[in-house]
Write a protein that holds these residues in place. Sequence first.
Motif, PDB file in Angstrom:
ATOM      1  N   GLU A  80       0.862  -1.175   0.000  1.00  0.00           N
ATOM      2  CA  GLU A  80       0.000   0.000   0.000  1.00  0.00           C
ATOM      3  C   GLU A  80       0.897   1.223   0.000  1.00  0.00           C
ATOM      4  N   ASP A  89      -2.433  10.028  -3.429  1.00  0.00           N
ATOM      5  CA  ASP A  89      -3.591   9.175  -3.161  1.00  0.00           C
ATOM      6  C   ASP A  89      -3.105   7.853  -2.595  1.00  0.00           C
ATOM      7  N   PHE A  91      -3.476   3.874  -2.121  1.00  0.00           N
ATOM      8  CA  PHE A  91      -4.077   2.731  -2.794  1.00  0.00           C
ATOM      9  C   PHE A  91      -3.240   1.492  -2.512  1.00  0.00           C
ATOM     10  N   LYS A 113      -2.150  -1.121 -10.220  1.00  0.00           N
ATOM     11  CA  LYS A 113      -3.359  -0.897  -9.418  1.00  0.00           C
ATOM     12  C   LYS A 113      -4.548  -1.273 -10.292  1.00  0.00           C
TER      13      LYS A 113
END
Length: 159
Positions: A80, A89, A91, A113
Motif C-alpha cells: 500500500e 492518493d 491505494f 493498481k
Amino acid sequence: MLQFPQYGIYARWPEDGQGWIHPDDLSVVSRLLPSERVIRRESFDGTHYHCRYGAWKFRLRPALWLPVQAEGLDIGDEVETVGLGMERDLFVGEVVGMYYVRRKGRIAYRLRKASQNMPRLFLREHLRLLSEKQQVRQGEIEHPTPTWDGSGERIGFAD
C-alpha cells in the motif's frame, strides 16, 4: 559461502557474445538485459546462476553485474502506498517492476493498481508491505477483572 537471494543489475552486455546465457533462456534474457531492471539471483548450481525477474526465470553464467542492496520488497508483493500529506492518493497495488536508479543509488518500484500500471515510480519509504502488521503495545492501566456475581473490584474516579 554465497548467500541468496542476491539482487543486482546487468547494465552492460558482455563483449564475449551470448555464451554466458543458457541456450534455452536466450529469448527471455535478450528481452530483459541489459537494463536497469533489478534481477534476483536465487541459487548457483556450479555453472549457472538461477535468476528471476517477476515470472521470468533464466540461467546465466557468472558475469559482471552491479550488486544492489535489497530493500525488503520483491516483484509480486502486495503493497500500500503511504501518503505524504495531501500529496498522494493512497491505494493498494502489486509490485510489477524494480529498477535501479543510479543517481539516487536506490531501487524504484513500478506498481499495478487494478490491472493498470501506474505511470510513476515509487521509492521504498513510500510503500508498506501488506504483510507488515502494526504492533499494539501492552496497556499501562490495570483493569479489574469482573465476576459473575457482581462482587468484583470497582474503579474509583477522582474528581
